[in-house]
Write an enzyme that holds these catalytic residues in place. Sequence first.
Site, PDB file in Angstrom:
ATOM      1  N   ASP A   1      18.134  65.709  -0.444  1.00  0.00           N
ATOM      2  CA  ASP A   1      19.587  65.758  -0.537  1.00  0.00           C
ATOM      3  C   ASP A   1      20.001  66.345  -1.876  1.00  0.00           C
ATOM      4  OD1 ASP A   1      22.422  64.929  -0.861  1.00  0.00           O
ATOM      5  OD2 ASP A   1      22.031  63.828   0.997  1.00  0.00           O
ATOM      6  N   GLU A  48      13.488  56.208  20.896  1.00  0.00           N
ATOM      7  CA  GLU A  48      14.806  55.658  20.569  1.00  0.00           C
ATOM      8  C   GLU A  48      15.761  56.760  20.118  1.00  0.00           C
ATOM      9  OE1 GLU A  48      17.202  52.732  17.461  1.00  0.00           O
ATOM     10  OE2 GLU A  48      15.056  53.060  17.197  1.00  0.00           O
ATOM     11  N   ASP A  71      13.445  63.888   3.763  1.00  0.00           N
ATOM     12  CA  ASP A  71      14.873  64.142   3.585  1.00  0.00           C
ATOM     13  C   ASP A  71      15.114  64.505   2.123  1.00  0.00           C
ATOM     14  OD1 ASP A  71      17.608  64.230   3.609  1.00  0.00           O
ATOM     15  OD2 ASP A  71      17.905  62.079   3.911  1.00  0.00           O
TER      16      ASP A  71
END
Length: 482
Positions: A186, A121, A184
């Site tokens: 941040d 995808e 991830d």
Amino acid sequence: PPFRKRRKERRADPTDPRATHRPTDRPDRPTAGSPTITRLTPTPRSTSREWKEGEGARMASDTQMDIVPAETKFTGIRDETLKLYYERLFPFGPMFRWLSYCNLPDTEDPLSEKDFFMRREFSFTLAGDVYIRYLTFKNQKEYKDAYIKRLPHKTDIGAIFNAPPKHHNAISSFKPVEKELVFDIDMTDYDDVRNCCSDAKICLRCWKLMNIAIKVLDRALREDFGFEHLLWIYSGRRGVHCWVCDERARKLNDSGRAAVVSYLSAYTGGEKAQKVRLTNPIHPSLAEALTVTEPEFETYCQEQGLFQGEDRWKKILEMIPDPAIRQELHQKWKNQGQPETKSQLADIQKAIKKDISTKKFSKLRNTFEEIIFAHLYPRLDVNVSKGMNHLLKSPWSVHPKTGRVCVPIDPRNCEDFNPLTVPTIDDLIRDIDNYKGKEVSDWQKTQMKPYVEFFKNKFLKQLESSIRTERRRLAQKYDMEF
């Protein structure tokens, strides 16, 4: 009437600036076999020119960052620049090879899944915040053509499903079957321990947090879990992403991913003062993490001024569970005026050692290490890692707020990586225009060259070699022709 005919033609023509309401902008219910299109913000009723000018002003105000000097503030992505980037610079070939994992559609390898890439995808975020999910590409040509045709301002990569994602509405048992284990990190999650910047702003002083996170997690993933193929990517603005590409990692289900994240998580956060709780003895993996974080702690405290003033040192003293020690140190520092950071850290360690030596069941045995981890240990976005169906920004994307390219980071030399010098899309186009050397590929004329070479030679080459070696082993085991 003729004027109605002309109006219909304008609406159908995506290149006409007067076509403010285009068919693909409508969040209609998708039919089976079509991608899902969602508009994240309403289509403005102003003219195209007014909308672009207003959007440009908004983006310029959003990007008042320390990342770039004031005279080179990024003012937004232009379609003509993006088209050049996708046509001449984006490494579609290496990206296709990576995301295919040697499962090429035209290969003769009997162990190859020829529809592997087609079951991956992708999602695009187009100009005007039009979000399209469940995109599918058969091969590298379709992959590249779609980018050039749609000019996505942001692209995300999802999982491999049990069927092509474009058929997600037609298949009742549609589900993900594998995906890279991703992390991830941040910078905004560290706002409570950095004083140099906040929110989306970054500088080299606080970027040290990302370097520490890369070192800690890279070691743990390689040595504790035995993963070999890790790809670290700069997010383009204020963080880093990690893609773990080993087959064992890609096959993990959601509970397995959650277990890995739980193992790697030490920082709990929340409103309470004590953000980290360590066992005694400290877990071996966390003890290894201390070898990275502890030498950096004093310098980080000095650079960020974490002990500058009563309000700041109170936050650190609150992490000590003994109120008597907190009060004693607070009064001592208050009487001294403004002691040096080095002496304040020494006072904390001295008070902790004294408590441990005089009390059989001291609560402070790992307090100093907990203070270090509360400031420097990696802070993970758990939801990104534990869900197989979660999409993550594609490497080599252009960040829409900064214009910077999401380039790879070498974890062995992450201290040498400077986010302030990562090229923007405009820099790359200028590099091509200014190049005067011998004839080479366009990406070799630009600042992308060392990043693409690292991706191809240090990451992709080793990954493909490992896959082929395993397939030869299986072919010999089952007497197959490879």
